[in-house]
Design a protein around this motif. Structure first.
Motif, PDB file in Angstrom:
ATOM      1  N   ARG A 121      48.193  42.843  29.194  1.00 51.29           N
ATOM      2  CA  ARG A 121      48.972  42.778  31.231  1.00 51.29           C
ATOM      3  C   ARG A 121      48.537  41.453  32.186  1.00 51.29           C
ATOM      4  NH1 ARG A 121      49.657  48.147  35.346  1.00 51.29           N
ATOM      5  NH2 ARG A 121      50.055  46.731  36.867  1.00 51.29           N
ATOM      6  N   GLU A 122      48.826  40.642  32.480  1.00 54.27           N
ATOM      7  CA  GLU A 122      48.838  39.556  33.219  1.00 54.27           C
ATOM      8  C   GLU A 122      48.262  39.928  34.440  1.00 54.27           C
ATOM      9  OE1 GLU A 122      47.757  36.554  31.480  1.00 54.27           O
ATOM     10  OE2 GLU A 122      48.456  37.134  30.119  1.00 54.27           O
ATOM     11  N   GLU A 123      48.921  41.196  34.828  1.00 51.55           N
ATOM     12  CA  GLU A 123      48.117  41.047  36.660  1.00 51.55           C
ATOM     13  C   GLU A 123      48.463  42.381  37.204  1.00 51.55           C
ATOM     14  OE1 GLU A 123      48.137  40.301  40.451  1.00 51.55           O
ATOM     15  OE2 GLU A 123      48.918  38.499  38.644  1.00 51.55           O
ATOM     16  N   TRP A 124      46.812  42.497  37.611  1.00 50.17           N
ATOM     17  CA  TRP A 124      46.535  44.094  37.731  1.00 50.17           C
ATOM     18  C   TRP A 124      46.473  44.578  39.744  1.00 50.17           C
ATOM     19  CZ3 TRP A 124      46.184  47.827  34.345  1.00 50.17           C
ATOM     20  CH2 TRP A 124      45.691  47.686  32.951  1.00 50.17           C
ATOM     21  N   PRO A 125      46.208  45.401  40.377  1.00 50.83           N
ATOM     22  CA  PRO A 125      45.926  45.531  41.690  1.00 50.83           C
ATOM     23  C   PRO A 125      44.543  45.506  42.043  1.00 50.83           C
ATOM     24  CG  PRO A 125      47.591  47.102  40.747  1.00 50.83           C
ATOM     25  CD  PRO A 125      47.345  46.383  38.929  1.00 50.83           C
ATOM     26  N   ALA A 126      44.301  44.628  42.738  1.00 48.99           N
ATOM     27  CA  ALA A 126      43.118  44.652  43.214  1.00 48.99           C
ATOM     28  C   ALA A 126      42.388  46.009  43.498  1.00 48.99           C
ATOM     29  CB  ALA A 126      43.271  43.793  44.864  1.00 48.99           C
ATOM     30  N   LEU A 127      40.949  46.352  42.984  1.00 44.47           N
ATOM     31  CA  LEU A 127      40.473  47.730  43.624  1.00 44.47           C
ATOM     32  C   LEU A 127      38.904  47.323  44.366  1.00 44.47           C
ATOM     33  CD1 LEU A 127      39.434  48.099  39.357  1.00 44.47           C
ATOM     34  CD2 LEU A 127      41.608  49.352  40.834  1.00 44.47           C
ATOM     35  N   TYR A 128      38.661  45.920  44.685  1.00 45.88           N
ATOM     36  CA  TYR A 128      37.882  45.461  45.716  1.00 45.88           C
ATOM     37  C   TYR A 128      38.604  44.750  46.705  1.00 45.88           C
ATOM     38  CZ  TYR A 128      35.464  47.070  41.056  1.00 45.88           C
ATOM     39  OH  TYR A 128      35.045  47.515  39.842  1.00 45.88           O
ATOM     40  N   ASP A 129      38.175  45.877  47.841  1.00 42.34           N
ATOM     41  CA  ASP A 129      38.694  44.936  49.458  1.00 42.34           C
ATOM     42  C   ASP A 129      37.006  43.796  49.513  1.00 42.34           C
ATOM     43  OD1 ASP A 129      38.512  43.581  51.808  1.00 42.34           O
ATOM     44  OD2 ASP A 129      40.413  44.915  52.082  1.00 42.34           O
ATOM     45  N   HIS A 130      36.982  42.270  49.624  1.00 44.77           N
ATOM     46  CA  HIS A 130      35.939  41.927  49.405  1.00 44.77           C
ATOM     47  C   HIS A 130      35.330  42.310  50.989  1.00 44.77           C
ATOM     48  CE1 HIS A 130      35.892  39.765  45.508  1.00 44.77           C
ATOM     49  NE2 HIS A 130      36.036  40.362  45.476  1.00 44.77           N
ATOM     50  N   GLU A 131      36.323  41.736  51.865  1.00 43.05           N
ATOM     51  CA  GLU A 131      36.424  41.646  53.473  1.00 43.05           C
ATOM     52  C   GLU A 131      35.610  43.029  53.793  1.00 43.05           C
ATOM     53  OE1 GLU A 131      39.276  39.968  55.914  1.00 43.05           O
ATOM     54  OE2 GLU A 131      39.625  37.916  54.895  1.00 43.05           O
ATOM     55  N   ARG A 132      36.585  43.602  53.476  1.00 41.71           N
ATOM     56  CA  ARG A 132      36.441  45.050  54.037  1.00 41.71           C
ATOM     57  C   ARG A 132      34.893  45.827  53.312  1.00 41.71           C
ATOM     58  NH1 ARG A 132      40.637  50.478  54.259  1.00 41.71           N
ATOM     59  NH2 ARG A 132      40.177  51.377  56.147  1.00 41.71           N
ATOM     60  N   LEU A 133      34.038  45.288  52.388  1.00 43.04           N
ATOM     61  CA  LEU A 133      33.133  45.229  51.666  1.00 43.04           C
ATOM     62  C   LEU A 133      32.034  44.931  52.318  1.00 43.04           C
ATOM     63  CD1 LEU A 133      33.928  45.727  47.796  1.00 43.04           C
ATOM     64  CD2 LEU A 133      33.259  48.053  49.050  1.00 43.04           C
TER      65      LEU A 133
END
Length: 430
Positions: free
Chosen positions: A349-361
């Protein structure tokens, strides 16, 4: 949602809860699955309005603990918390996925689409549903062991408003997950664990070589009819990351032979340790936990192994592997064969939903205290420290006193809780 049972284990009053949730939180029309949660409280404090602590189980594909007593972190937690243990979707009593379930899909594409609903984002959505519908919507604290720390970062990215404080033991994921990078870092640590095992038990060098030579000759069957191969034997090294792992391996190998043939007791124990009958989702989802945005995971553990001839099946001393899942497992292991087509598609699979929000973290306000085990075989300490530096309001306790199962020592949770208390405690509801 209902309470299905209430009972008492010595030192624990227990309530079992079940709730229906969507299989696919993005498309509820695909139907529902069931989530099981176990609520535990000190019997003498059952009537009190205690803060909630939810345990985020390791894995992936890990069910909640089945406590036998007040061991490890649980005893200190129950002194002033009501504890919630959830069977993550697809495990235990939460619509468990196994080979029989996967065999029901008409195509590999259907199976892959199903398995894609069992990642961290869905698990966090399940927990939020339980918090709001069963546990009154109050903020709760989390204790994330291993993969539970990965879930913690997804939780802080998706729904920090549900959290009071977060404790993590051996599980701060890299915020830029790459399966290839993870395994580049992992193999040297696994090799070091092998060297330590053979240093402690030098006579096992020849014994393991003898076992491997017998397996290479062929026709050694496990009790379920699977052929025991050298590479399956090597996979038992996954236990080297736990404190008693060397000793468990030593005693397994100690009874390997009965005369010139491998003993029945050895073969039964190898089957129990390598069949994945208790947690097939662990194998099926292992590399997809590093799927984050563009790029396939592409069987990264196998690709990295092929670059390291010291892990070859004919190398001596024979090296055991660690927390690696390989494509051949879904052909050689009976419980995993029905997953084969689906996991091949997940790996590509070439595309996955993001698991981590860098700005929010980075802007996080929920207190996070993490134990980083410096010699952890499974989760790289340096990646964990990099993550901690990028998550707001986080504290790290670095120690080499423990292996990956350090949470079994009550001092670990107690120390993390004290770190949060010393800096003001958890976030409370307004």
């Amino acid at each position: 949602m209902t309470v299905t049972a209430t009972y008492t284990i010595p030192g624990m009053r227990v309530r079992d809860h079940v709730a229906d949730v969507p299989l696919d939180w993005g498309d509820p029309a695909r139907g529902d699955i069931q989530i099981f949660a176990r609520e535990i409280v000190d019997p003498a404090r059952d009537g009190e309005d205690l803060p909630l602590l939810v345990y985020l189980q390791g894995g992936p594909g890990g069910k909640g603990p089945r406590p036998l007593g007040l061991d490890g972190w649980l005893g200190p937690a129950l002194r002033d918390h009501r504890v919630v243990m959830v069977d993550q979707r697809g495990t235990g009593r939460s619509t468990r996925i196994d080979g029989r379930r996967m065999s029901a899909f008409a195509t590999a594409e259907e199976g892959a689409a199903f398995l894609a609903c069992f990642r961290a984002d869905s698990i966090v959505a399940d927990h939020e549903h339980l918090r709001k519908t069963i546990f009154g919507g109050r903020r709760w604290s989390t204790l994330g062991q291993s993969y539970g720390g990965f879930l913690t970062l997804t939780y802080l990215s998706q729904a920090p408003e549900g959290l009071s404080a977060c404790y993590v033991t051996g599980g701060l994921a890299g915020l830029d997950p790459s399966a290839a990078e993870v395994y580049r870092r992992t193999y040297p640590r696994v090799e070091a664990k092998n060297k330590e095992f053979y240093r402690r038990y030098p006579h096992q060098v020849d014994n393991v070589a003898r076992i491997a030579d017998r397996l290479a000759a062929g026709d050694v069957l496990l009790p379920d009819g699977d052929v025991l191969t050298v590479r399956r034997l090597q996979s038992l090294g996954i236990d080297f990351g736990m404190k008693p792992g060397y000793e468990r391996m030593h005693w397994l190998l100690d009874e390997a032979f009965n005369g010139d043939e491998l003993s029945a007791v050895f073969l039964h124990q190898v089957l129990a340790r390598s069949s994945y009958s208790d947690n097939p989702l662990f194998a099926a989802m292992q590399e997809s936990i590093y799927g984050h945005g563009p790029g396939a995971t592409a069987w990264a553990a196998q690709a990295e192994r092929e670059l390291r001839p010291q892990f070859a099946e004919d190398a001596r001393p024979l090296l055991f592997t660690g927390e690696m899942i390989y494509p051949w497992m879904f052909q050689e292991i009976a419980e995993l064969r029905p997953f084969h087509g689906a996991v091949e598609l997940l790996a590509a699979r070439e595309e996955w939903p993001a698991l981590y929000d860098h700005e929010r973290l980075a802007a996080n306000q929920v207190p996070l205290a993490a134990a980083v085990y410096y010699d952890d075989m499974y989760v790289d300490a340096h990646l964990q420290l990099d993550t901690a530096a990028r998550v707001g309001n986080s504290q790290v306790w670095v120690t080499n006193e423990y292996e990956h199962d350090g949470v079994s020592d009550p001092r670990v949770f107690t120390h993390l809780r004290e770190l949060v208390r010393q800096t003001g405690g958890g976030v409370t509801d307004a």
